[in-house]
Design an enzyme around this catalytic site. Structure first.
Site, mmCIF file in Angstrom:
data_model
loop_
_atom_site.group_PDB
_atom_site.id
_atom_site.type_symbol
_atom_site.label_atom_id
_atom_site.label_comp_id
_atom_site.label_asym_id
_atom_site.label_seq_id
_atom_site.Cartn_x
_atom_site.Cartn_y
_atom_site.Cartn_z
ATOM 1 N N LEU A 131 -39.849 5.991 -97.257
ATOM 2 C CA LEU A 131 -38.843 6.095 -96.205
ATOM 3 C C LEU A 131 -39.333 6.934 -95.023
ATOM 4 O O LEU A 131 -39.745 8.087 -95.192
ATOM 5 C CB LEU A 131 -37.564 6.696 -96.785
ATOM 6 N N ASP A 132 -39.285 6.342 -93.836
ATOM 7 C CA ASP A 132 -39.617 7.021 -92.577
ATOM 8 C C ASP A 132 -40.989 7.682 -92.611
ATOM 9 O O ASP A 132 -41.200 8.739 -92.003
ATOM 10 C CB ASP A 132 -38.549 8.070 -92.226
ATOM 11 N N ALA A 133 -41.930 7.080 -93.328
ATOM 12 C CA ALA A 133 -43.253 7.690 -93.454
ATOM 13 C C ALA A 133 -44.370 6.699 -93.137
ATOM 14 O O ALA A 133 -45.534 6.960 -93.444
ATOM 15 C CB ALA A 133 -43.438 8.246 -94.860
#
Length: 326
Positions: A269-271
């Site tokens: 997530l969001d990486a």
């Protein structure tokens, strides 16, 4: 390492025009209306292969041997990595170097150097990228993309907009989409059913997708089933301010630097690999409303720039979480 050179003096009209359209540039000795008139067209080529001696020379010779001329070339070799990356902007005469022949020439180079990636794009001749836009309740990024598309500032064709938030027929977004013939699909989601199978069907015929503040997590199975790039945008207040009302949290905490991040979507997530980031200072003079407005403005700019960079072949993921940005 970055290499750049301006176009040679044999083409005086082209000097200094690297940011303009090359579709209508003529060779100096061509007469108007002449059957033999030649027009320069803009091409882009990106290359990734194991690093070795002579790659730049061969790339240059490939273009020059067909009468093309390199306007700018960027080369990058990561430290302690034997991997070569390059992006070349060039002009050529499509009569003398047909698009099919160009593909074959670069394919030959790709085989010679065991390339992992070799992509050539001619914006004036190749179809625009087909995209799907996924969005939740917030409209600011979606509206900005729609207006940029309408004005021709984004080289894409928006095939559909998908949302887990219902927009009625009297909303300005719905009227815009209806006026321009862009399908709008409302798919109500729950924790138990993210409607990923239906979304997957809607995005299958796209070249990549954009999450314009889509507040749902896409599963690894969805990403694998889609198999193409997805670009996401979010505020730059993470990871400090998670959950609901991050702007309120940051404002209450006295944050003085806000930002936005656009990145590729991955299982984590969001990486995913970062494409673009923007920042702006806020001060004690800002209230919550101006704080949020500045944050949303950054998100719009950052997402739009990331999409343009992607379409212009300026972004290449490497080493898992990093990107080469030319």
């Amino acid at each position: 390492m970055a290499l750049a050179r301006r176009v040679s003096c044999s083409l005086p009209q082209v000097v200094g025009l690297t940011n303009r359209s090359f579709n209508s540039l003529k060779f100096p000795d061509d007469s108007v209306g002449s059957p033999s008139s030649s027009f320069l067209t803009h091409g882009i080529h990106v290359f990734q292969c194991p690093d070795t001696v002579g790659i730049v020379a061969k790339l240059s010779d490939c273009i020059a041997s067909r009468g093309g001329n390199i306007l700018a070339a960027d080369v990058f070799v990561p430290e302690n990595k034997r991997v070569f990356y390059s992006r070349s902007d060039f002009v050529f005469d499509p009569v003398k170097w047909p698009r099919v022949q160009m593909h074959e020439d670069f394919l030959k180079l790709s085989k010679e150097f065991n390339a992992m990636r070799s992509v050539v794009r001619v914006p004036a001749l190749d179809p625009k990228y087909r995209i799907a836009v996924l969005v939740s309740k917030q409209d600011h990024c979606l509206v900005d993309l729609l207006h940029a598309w309408q004005d021709g500032r984004l080289p894409v064709d928006i095939k559909c907009v998908i949302s887990n938030h219902d927009r009625g027929p009297n909303t300005h977004v719905f009227r815009f989409l209806e006026r321009h013939g862009i399908p709008y699909h409302f798919l109500s989601t729950t924790k138990e059913n993210k409607r990923e199978g239906e979304i997957l069907e809607l995005v299958q015929n796209t070249d990549f997708s954009v999450l314009a503040r889509y507040m749902q997590i896409l599963s690894g199975n969805f990403l694998k089933g889609y198999g193409k790039d997805i670009i996401n945008i979010h505020h730059g207040l993470l990871p400090s301010f998670r959950g609901g009302n991050p702007s309120r949290q940051a404002f209450d905490a006295g944050v003085k630097l806000i930002g936005a991040t656009s990145h590729f979507v991955t299982d984590e997530l969001d990486a995913g690999p970062i494409i673009e980031q923007m920042v702006e200072r806020v001060s004690h003079r800002d209230n919550l409303q101006s704080f949020v407005q500045k944050s949303e403005s950054l998100e719009k700019q950052c997402l739009s720039k990331a999409i343009r960079s992607y379409c212009e072949l300026r972004v290449l993921p490497y080493e898992g979480k990093k990107t080469v940005v030319f």
